[in-house]
Motif scaffolding. Structure first.
Motif, PDB file in Angstrom:
ATOM      1  N   SER A   9       0.831  -1.200   0.000  1.00  0.00           N
ATOM      2  CA  SER A   9       0.000   0.000   0.000  1.00  0.00           C
ATOM      3  C   SER A   9       0.867   1.253   0.000  1.00  0.00           C
ATOM      4  CB  SER A   9      -0.928   0.006   1.221  1.00  0.00           C
ATOM      5  OG  SER A   9      -0.166   0.082   2.406  1.00  0.00           O
ATOM      6  N   GLN A  10       0.254   2.339  -0.359  1.00  0.00           N
ATOM      7  CA  GLN A  10       0.912   3.643  -0.381  1.00  0.00           C
ATOM      8  C   GLN A  10       1.227   4.043   1.055  1.00  0.00           C
ATOM      9  OE1 GLN A  10      -1.110   6.331  -3.040  1.00  0.00           O
ATOM     10  NE2 GLN A  10      -0.718   8.050  -1.694  1.00  0.00           N
ATOM     11  N   ARG A  11       2.460   4.468   1.306  1.00  0.00           N
ATOM     12  CA  ARG A  11       2.860   4.795   2.676  1.00  0.00           C
ATOM     13  C   ARG A  11       2.654   6.257   3.038  1.00  0.00           C
ATOM     14  NH1 ARG A  11       7.055   0.907   5.150  1.00  0.00           N
ATOM     15  NH2 ARG A  11       7.042   2.614   6.630  1.00  0.00           N
ATOM     16  N   ILE A  12       2.550   7.123   2.069  1.00  0.00           N
ATOM     17  CA  ILE A  12       2.280   8.540   2.320  1.00  0.00           C
ATOM     18  C   ILE A  12       1.039   8.907   1.516  1.00  0.00           C
ATOM     19  CG2 ILE A  12       3.123  10.896   2.057  1.00  0.00           C
ATOM     20  CD1 ILE A  12       5.978   9.738   2.281  1.00  0.00           C
ATOM     21  N   VAL A  13       0.037   9.434   2.202  1.00  0.00           N
ATOM     22  CA  VAL A  13      -1.233   9.758   1.559  1.00  0.00           C
ATOM     23  C   VAL A  13      -1.591  11.215   1.844  1.00  0.00           C
ATOM     24  CG1 VAL A  13      -3.693   9.211   1.400  1.00  0.00           C
ATOM     25  CG2 VAL A  13      -2.028   7.371   1.816  1.00  0.00           C
ATOM     26  N   PRO A  14      -1.610  12.073   0.814  1.00  0.00           N
ATOM     27  CA  PRO A  14      -2.050  13.456   1.024  1.00  0.00           C
ATOM     28  C   PRO A  14      -3.506  13.500   1.482  1.00  0.00           C
ATOM     29  CG  PRO A  14      -0.943  13.217  -1.088  1.00  0.00           C
ATOM     30  CD  PRO A  14      -1.171  11.835  -0.559  1.00  0.00           C
ATOM     31  N   MET A  15      -3.783  14.381   2.446  1.00  0.00           N
ATOM     32  CA  MET A  15      -5.141  14.602   2.948  1.00  0.00           C
ATOM     33  C   MET A  15      -5.446  16.085   2.758  1.00  0.00           C
ATOM     34  SD  MET A  15      -4.715  12.246   6.359  1.00  0.00           S
ATOM     35  CE  MET A  15      -6.368  12.473   6.956  1.00  0.00           C
ATOM     36  N   GLU A  51     -11.952   9.181  -1.040  1.00  0.00           N
ATOM     37  CA  GLU A  51     -10.660   8.779  -1.589  1.00  0.00           C
ATOM     38  C   GLU A  51     -10.733   8.808  -3.100  1.00  0.00           C
ATOM     39  OE1 GLU A  51      -9.376   5.024   0.048  1.00  0.00           O
ATOM     40  OE2 GLU A  51      -9.609   5.757   2.109  1.00  0.00           O
ATOM     41  N   LEU A  52      -9.714   9.434  -3.700  1.00  0.00           N
ATOM     42  CA  LEU A  52      -9.575   9.493  -5.149  1.00  0.00           C
ATOM     43  C   LEU A  52      -8.254   8.838  -5.521  1.00  0.00           C
ATOM     44  CD1 LEU A  52     -10.633  13.182  -5.899  1.00  0.00           C
ATOM     45  CD2 LEU A  52     -12.072  11.151  -5.800  1.00  0.00           C
ATOM     46  N   GLU A  53      -8.224   8.224  -6.697  1.00  0.00           N
ATOM     47  CA  GLU A  53      -7.035   7.499  -7.153  1.00  0.00           C
ATOM     48  C   GLU A  53      -6.565   8.057  -8.482  1.00  0.00           C
ATOM     49  OE1 GLU A  53      -4.964   4.710  -9.627  1.00  0.00           O
ATOM     50  OE2 GLU A  53      -7.110   4.986  -9.884  1.00  0.00           O
ATOM     51  N   HIS A  54      -5.250   8.066  -8.645  1.00  0.00           N
ATOM     52  CA  HIS A  54      -4.641   8.443  -9.923  1.00  0.00           C
ATOM     53  C   HIS A  54      -3.350   7.663 -10.065  1.00  0.00           C
ATOM     54  CE1 HIS A  54      -2.655  10.717 -13.065  1.00  0.00           C
ATOM     55  NE2 HIS A  54      -3.804  11.332 -13.310  1.00  0.00           N
ATOM     56  N   GLY A  55      -3.271   6.829 -11.071  1.00  0.00           N
ATOM     57  CA  GLY A  55      -2.036   6.106 -11.343  1.00  0.00           C
ATOM     58  C   GLY A  55      -1.563   5.218 -10.202  1.00  0.00           C
ATOM     59  N   GLY A  56      -2.474   4.672  -9.446  1.00  0.00           N
ATOM     60  CA  GLY A  56      -2.109   3.793  -8.348  1.00  0.00           C
ATOM     61  C   GLY A  56      -1.917   4.488  -7.017  1.00  0.00           C
ATOM     62  N   GLY A  57      -1.886   5.823  -6.995  1.00  0.00           N
ATOM     63  CA  GLY A  57      -1.760   6.569  -5.745  1.00  0.00           C
ATOM     64  C   GLY A  57      -3.099   7.161  -5.357  1.00  0.00           C
ATOM     65  N   ILE A  58      -3.297   7.375  -4.064  1.00  0.00           N
ATOM     66  CA  ILE A  58      -4.563   7.942  -3.617  1.00  0.00           C
ATOM     67  C   ILE A  58      -4.343   9.259  -2.878  1.00  0.00           C
ATOM     68  CG2 ILE A  58      -5.722   5.710  -3.437  1.00  0.00           C
ATOM     69  CD1 ILE A  58      -5.530   6.033  -0.365  1.00  0.00           C
ATOM     70  N   VAL A  94       0.538  19.229  -4.014  1.00  0.00           N
ATOM     71  CA  VAL A  94       0.700  17.814  -4.315  1.00  0.00           C
ATOM     72  C   VAL A  94       1.319  17.681  -5.699  1.00  0.00           C
ATOM     73  CG1 VAL A  94      -0.496  15.600  -4.584  1.00  0.00           C
ATOM     74  CG2 VAL A  94      -1.346  17.276  -2.932  1.00  0.00           C
ATOM     75  N   MET A  95       2.282  16.772  -5.824  1.00  0.00           N
ATOM     76  CA  MET A  95       2.882  16.467  -7.119  1.00  0.00           C
ATOM     77  C   MET A  95       2.335  15.117  -7.573  1.00  0.00           C
ATOM     78  SD  MET A  95       5.230  14.870  -9.230  1.00  0.00           S
ATOM     79  CE  MET A  95       6.288  13.923  -8.180  1.00  0.00           C
ATOM     80  N   VAL A  96       1.902  15.055  -8.831  1.00  0.00           N
ATOM     81  CA  VAL A  96       1.328  13.843  -9.396  1.00  0.00           C
ATOM     82  C   VAL A  96       2.077  13.510 -10.681  1.00  0.00           C
ATOM     83  CG1 VAL A  96      -0.770  12.774 -10.341  1.00  0.00           C
ATOM     84  CG2 VAL A  96      -0.951  14.442  -8.473  1.00  0.00           C
ATOM     85  N   GLN A  97       2.532  12.272 -10.807  1.00  0.00           N
ATOM     86  CA  GLN A  97       3.162  11.837 -12.058  1.00  0.00           C
ATOM     87  C   GLN A  97       2.075  11.445 -13.047  1.00  0.00           C
ATOM     88  OE1 GLN A  97       6.172   8.840 -11.568  1.00  0.00           O
ATOM     89  NE2 GLN A  97       7.486  10.189 -10.386  1.00  0.00           N
ATOM     90  N   VAL A  98       2.245  11.888 -14.291  1.00  0.00           N
ATOM     91  CA  VAL A  98       1.301  11.592 -15.362  1.00  0.00           C
ATOM     92  C   VAL A  98       2.061  11.011 -16.548  1.00  0.00           C
ATOM     93  CG1 VAL A  98      -0.358  13.356 -14.637  1.00  0.00           C
ATOM     94  CG2 VAL A  98       1.422  13.950 -16.285  1.00  0.00           C
ATOM     95  N   ASP A  99       1.331  10.327 -17.416  1.00  0.00           N
ATOM     96  CA  ASP A  99       1.962   9.722 -18.597  1.00  0.00           C
ATOM     97  C   ASP A  99       2.267  10.732 -19.685  1.00  0.00           C
ATOM     98  OD1 ASP A  99       1.883   7.166 -17.453  1.00  0.00           O
ATOM     99  OD2 ASP A  99      -0.119   6.763 -18.267  1.00  0.00           O
TER     100      ASP A  99
END
Length: 146
Positions: A9-15, A51-58, A94-99
């Motif tokens: 599971s993801q160890r750091i989750v932005p809230m 909870e929202l998901e993007h690319g496997g991260g929430i 928040v930084m999000v990796q995208v394709d």
């Protein structure tokens, strides 16, 4: 001490707090390509947890209290907040990796995101910065091909 999560599971989750989390969920799905995983609301529709998901991260989000102010509203009455928000950088964001940063940028812009910086190449990848509908700052990065 192991840094790997024992169950993957993801160890750091932005809230993130939103004045209107229900509208924010719909907008984040449309503008930034998140997928809604779950939503818990009270009888009045106020979101206590989502909870929202993007690319496997929430990310988790909610509307915590009736007196919470979003970054956008806070800077309307706070000069220091206006000053630190005058730059295009991600502040408490928040930084999000995208394709594909260019395609993601077009989607966000078409949905009304406030664009803080156009897509540009950096040593670590292609990035752009945006604010969501309540003024939270996001950086989207397409990592440099290895």
């Amino acid at each position: 001490m192991s840094e790997d999560s024992p169950n993957g599971s993801q160890r750091i989750v932005p809230m993130i707090a939103y004045e209107d989390a229900a509208s924010a969920i719909d907008w984040l799905v449309r503008a930034f390509g998140f997928r809604e995983n779950m939503r818990m609301a009270d009888d009045d529709g106020r979101i206590g947890h989502a909870e929202l998901e993007h690319g496997g991260g929430i990310i988790m989000l909610a509307s915590p209290t009736s007196d919470y102010q979003s970054p956008r509203r806070h800077r309307e009455s706070c000069e220091p907040a206006r000053n630190w928000s005058a730059v295009p950088w991600v502040i408490d964001g928040v930084m999000v990796q995208v394709d594909d940063a260019n395609a993601h940028y077009r989607q966000a812009k078409d949905a009304g995101a406030t664009i803080l910086s156009e897509p540009e190449d950096q040593p670590y990848g292609r990035v752009y910065r945006a604010e969501d509908l309540e003024g939270h700052r996001w950086m989207f990065m397409q990592p440099r091909a290895q």
